[in-house]
Structure formats: C-alpha cells, structure tokens
Design an enzyme around this catalytic site. Structure first.
Site, PDB file in Angstrom:
ATOM      1  N   SER A  16       0.844  -1.200   0.000  1.00  0.00           N
ATOM      2  CA  SER A  16       0.000   0.000   0.000  1.00  0.00           C
ATOM      3  C   SER A  16       0.871   1.238   0.000  1.00  0.00           C
ATOM      4  CB  SER A  16      -0.888   0.018   1.233  1.00  0.00           C
ATOM      5  OG  SER A  16      -1.489   1.303   1.376  1.00  0.00           O
TER       6      SER A  16
ATOM      7  N   TYR B 120      -3.604  -0.519   9.562  1.00  0.00           N
ATOM      8  CA  TYR B 120      -3.437  -0.879   8.143  1.00  0.00           C
ATOM      9  C   TYR B 120      -1.998  -0.630   7.682  1.00  0.00           C
ATOM     10  CZ  TYR B 120      -4.469  -1.031   3.107  1.00  0.00           C
ATOM     11  OH  TYR B 120      -4.480  -1.339   1.768  1.00  0.00           O
TER      12      TYR B 120
HETATM   13  P1  NDP Z   1     -11.460  -5.222  -2.814  1.00  0.00           P
HETATM   14  O1  NDP Z   1     -12.050  -5.115  -1.460  1.00  0.00           O
HETATM   15  O2  NDP Z   1     -12.084  -4.500  -3.950  1.00  0.00           O
HETATM   16  O3  NDP Z   1     -11.305  -6.773  -3.208  1.00  0.00           O
HETATM   17  C1  NDP Z   1     -10.715  -7.626  -2.250  1.00  0.00           C
HETATM   18  C2  NDP Z   1     -10.551  -9.007  -2.821  1.00  0.00           C
HETATM   19  O4  NDP Z   1      -9.907  -9.795  -1.823  1.00  0.00           O
HETATM   20  C3  NDP Z   1     -11.873  -9.680  -3.120  1.00  0.00           C
HETATM   21  O5  NDP Z   1     -11.671 -10.574  -4.194  1.00  0.00           O
HETATM   22  C4  NDP Z   1     -12.165 -10.420  -1.810  1.00  0.00           C
HETATM   23  O6  NDP Z   1     -12.945 -11.601  -1.984  1.00  0.00           O
HETATM   24  C5  NDP Z   1     -10.753 -10.843  -1.408  1.00  0.00           C
HETATM   25  N1  NDP Z   1     -10.635 -11.040   0.014  1.00  0.00           N
HETATM   26  C6  NDP Z   1     -10.845 -10.153   1.013  1.00  0.00           C
HETATM   27  N2  NDP Z   1     -10.620 -10.725   2.197  1.00  0.00           N
HETATM   28  C7  NDP Z   1     -10.248 -12.012   1.937  1.00  0.00           C
HETATM   29  C8  NDP Z   1      -9.897 -13.113   2.739  1.00  0.00           C
HETATM   30  N3  NDP Z   1      -9.893 -13.012   4.080  1.00  0.00           N
HETATM   31  N4  NDP Z   1      -9.576 -14.275   2.145  1.00  0.00           N
HETATM   32  C9  NDP Z   1      -9.605 -14.382   0.794  1.00  0.00           C
HETATM   33  N5  NDP Z   1      -9.929 -13.376  -0.016  1.00  0.00           N
HETATM   34  C10 NDP Z   1     -10.260 -12.201   0.554  1.00  0.00           C
HETATM   35  O7  NDP Z   1      -9.931  -4.764  -2.631  1.00  0.00           O
HETATM   36  P2  NDP Z   1      -8.902  -4.054  -3.631  1.00  0.00           P
HETATM   37  O8  NDP Z   1      -8.926  -4.716  -4.954  1.00  0.00           O
HETATM   38  O9  NDP Z   1      -9.083  -2.611  -3.529  1.00  0.00           O
HETATM   39  O10 NDP Z   1      -7.524  -4.393  -2.864  1.00  0.00           O
HETATM   40  C11 NDP Z   1      -6.668  -5.440  -3.246  1.00  0.00           C
HETATM   41  C12 NDP Z   1      -5.361  -5.267  -2.473  1.00  0.00           C
HETATM   42  O11 NDP Z   1      -4.822  -3.983  -2.767  1.00  0.00           O
HETATM   43  C13 NDP Z   1      -5.515  -5.334  -0.954  1.00  0.00           C
HETATM   44  O12 NDP Z   1      -4.408  -6.009  -0.406  1.00  0.00           O
HETATM   45  C14 NDP Z   1      -5.516  -3.864  -0.546  1.00  0.00           C
HETATM   46  O13 NDP Z   1      -5.089  -3.694   0.771  1.00  0.00           O
HETATM   47  C15 NDP Z   1      -4.553  -3.297  -1.560  1.00  0.00           C
HETATM   48  N6  NDP Z   1      -4.667  -1.865  -1.770  1.00  0.00           N
HETATM   49  C16 NDP Z   1      -5.808  -1.315  -2.306  1.00  0.00           C
HETATM   50  C17 NDP Z   1      -5.892   0.051  -2.497  1.00  0.00           C
HETATM   51  C18 NDP Z   1      -7.094   0.714  -3.067  1.00  0.00           C
HETATM   52  O14 NDP Z   1      -7.148   1.948  -3.059  1.00  0.00           O
HETATM   53  N7  NDP Z   1      -8.080  -0.013  -3.588  1.00  0.00           N
HETATM   54  C19 NDP Z   1      -4.774   0.932  -2.139  1.00  0.00           C
HETATM   55  C20 NDP Z   1      -3.619   0.258  -1.619  1.00  0.00           C
HETATM   56  C21 NDP Z   1      -3.584  -1.093  -1.441  1.00  0.00           C
HETATM   57  P3  NDP Z   1     -14.562 -11.614  -1.734  1.00  0.00           P
HETATM   58  O15 NDP Z   1     -15.153 -11.064  -3.006  1.00  0.00           O
HETATM   59  O16 NDP Z   1     -14.909 -13.029  -1.549  1.00  0.00           O
HETATM   60  O17 NDP Z   1     -14.821 -10.749  -0.547  1.00  0.00           O
END
Ligand code: NDP
Length: 248
Positions: free
Chosen positions: A145, A159
């Site tokens: 992040s 976080y």
């Molecule tokens: P979303 O919340 O849009 O999507 C998250 C994804 O991860 C979904 O596919 C969800 O599955 C899955 N997921 C969440 N928790 C779990 C779990 N416990 N076990 C398995 N799968 C899980 O997130 P983003 O795409 O925005 O984020 C992706 C990564 O990027 C994360 O690590 C986030 O911290 C990081 N990030 C995002 C930023 C942003 O601005 N968007 C900025 C910086 C970092 P399901 O559909 O089943 O819930």
C-alpha cells in the site's frame, strides 16, 4: 521477444483475492499474457466464477477456490490446491487484503488480529507454501500500500503497520529464495477505484488531491506492473509504487 502466446505461456499463477478489484484485473492480465490462473475468494463465489469465465474465454485454464486468507490452513492450502489444479505453480500474487482504518483508541483486539491474519500471516503462509511448490524458479508478487510510504492523515495505524511488514518479508524472501531463481517483489498501489476504495466514495476527492496526477488509479494500472514483475528476470527484493505520485 514476445510470442503470440504471451510471455507467460505455459505458466501457472495464483492470485489471492482474485474475484474483484485489483486481484480480478491481475488475474485477467496474467491470463492475457498467457498464464493459467487460479483465484481465491472468501465470500464472492459469483464474482470469482465470472473471473474464471473471463479467463477461460481467453483460452486459458482457470479455477476459483474458496479460501479465507485469515485461516492459516486455508491460506496455505489454497496454494496447494491451485498447484494441483493447474499442474504446478510459477507465480503467486499475494493480493487479498483488508483495509481497516480508524482512530487508535477504537481499534479493538479482534480487528488487530483479523487485519494481521489476512494482510500479514496469510501472505507469509502462502509465500512459504508457494516457495515449496516452485521447483523451477518462480515469482512472488505482493500487494502492499502507498500508506507504507506516506501516511497522509490519522486513522492508518493498523493498516499501515500490517502493510509495512510486507517490505521486510519481501526483502528476506528475495535473499532466501534468490539462489533458487525465485524473485519476490512488492507493489504499493495508491488510491485505486475498487469496492474497497471507490472513486466516488466520501474520502475520494481528498485522496485524489494527494496524488501528483490528481486522480484515482484503475485496477488495470496496478495489474500492468504485476504482469511486468511476473515476467521480469533480474528484479527482486524491490518495491514499486503505482500510486499516481502519492509518495512524491
Ligand atoms: P477489494 O475489497 O475491492 O477486493 C478484495 C478481494 O480480496 C476480493 O476478491 C475479496 O474476496 C478478497 N478477500 C478479502 N478478504 C479475503 C480473505 N480473508 N480471504 C480471501 N480473499 C479475501 O480490494 P482491492 O482490490 O481494492 O484491494 C486489493 C489489495 O490492494 C488489498 O491487499 C488492498 O489492501 C490493496 N490496496 C488497495 C488500495 C485501493 O485503493 N483499492 C490501495 C492500496 C492497497 P470476496 O469477493 O470473496 O470478498
């Protein structure tokens, strides 16, 4: 030189949390580069099945695996299941993550445990299991992040702490696995328009202002850097900001 099959032709990739957002975009991008792809999800089976259909439509094999990264057995087991389904594992993308923001005095023990379980322990266990599976070299790419580079305001203690642990992990993985031809790199997205952080959300305008480009990024823009790292040979232990200049 690229071939008509793409630079990842014949490779198998696992993207954790690949049902939505950055993970789904990454799964599709890796498939376009030629990889067969497994994705994990926790709740969103329908969305994960959509990703499988989209990858299959590109002529690649795909599988969706329900696996909660917060559960140690499931976090590690998903890697084994992916390798068995695809006949091996060449690329692991540690993408699944949870974003919990809030004032220090309101972050309870259960939230601390959950965030560390998904964002740190799950990444460690998946990387450990993947390293054992990567017998012919490999690529471990983890999603961190921009908050590890710059915390622009209050509420980010838990976080930012969890994502900062990934820098140490990545460097240490690079040193330990380098002799086996396995690289480990870390990608730091800035504000990216996803369900976690919608560009139309209440804090979106302030986040966009904090970037040099003055806008949110798209999941595909992060996926492009992940795909580059999945093919790059002489890059390891490194961190890459895909943050529109958030850290500038
Ligand atoms: P979303 O919340 O849009 O999507 C998250 C994804 O991860 C979904 O596919 C969800 O599955 C899955 N997921 C969440 N928790 C779990 C779990 N416990 N076990 C398995 N799968 C899980 O997130 P983003 O795409 O925005 O984020 C992706 C990564 O990027 C994360 O690590 C986030 O911290 C990081 N990030 C995002 C930023 C942003 O601005 N968007 C900025 C910086 C970092 P399901 O559909 O089943 O819930």
């Amino acid at each position: 030189m690229t071939t008509t099959h793409g630079t990842l032709h014949g490779k198998a990739a696992l993207v954790t949390g690949g049902s939505r957002g950055i993970g789904a975009a990454t799964a599709l991008r890796l498939a376009r580069e030629g990889a067969d792809v497994a994705v994990t999800y926790r709740n969103g089976k329908e969305a994960a099945d959509d990703v499988v259909r989209a990858v299959t439509a590109l002529g690649r094999r795909a599988v969706a695996l329900r696996a909660d990264s917060a559960d140690p057995a499931e976090a590690a087991g998903a890697v084994d299941r992916a390798a068995e389904a695809l006949g091996g594992l060449d690329v692991l993308v540690n993408n699944a993550g949870v974003g919990v923001l809030g004032p220090l005095d309101q972050l309870g023990l259960s939230e601390v445990d959950r965030v560390l379980a998904v964002n740190v322990r799950g990444v460690f266990l998946a990387s450990q299991t993947a390293a054992a599976r990567m017998t012919g070299g490999g690529r471990i790419i983890t999603i961190g992040s921009c908050m590890t580079q710059r915390v622009p305001g209050p509420g980010g203690t838990l976080y930012a702490m969890s994502k900062s642990a990934l820098a140490g992990l990545t460097k240490a993985l690079a040193r330990e696995l380098g002799p086996r031809g396995i690289t480990a790199n870390l990608v730091h997205p800035g504000p990216i328009d996803t369900d976690m952080n919608p560009a139309a959300g209440p804090y979106a305008a302030a986040q966009a202002t904090m970037t040099a480009l003055g806008r949110f990024g798209r999941a595909e823009e992060v996926a492009a850097t992940v795909a580059h790292l999945a093919t790059a040979g002489y890059v390891t232990g490194a961190e890459f900001a895909v943050d529109g200049g958030h850290a500038a």
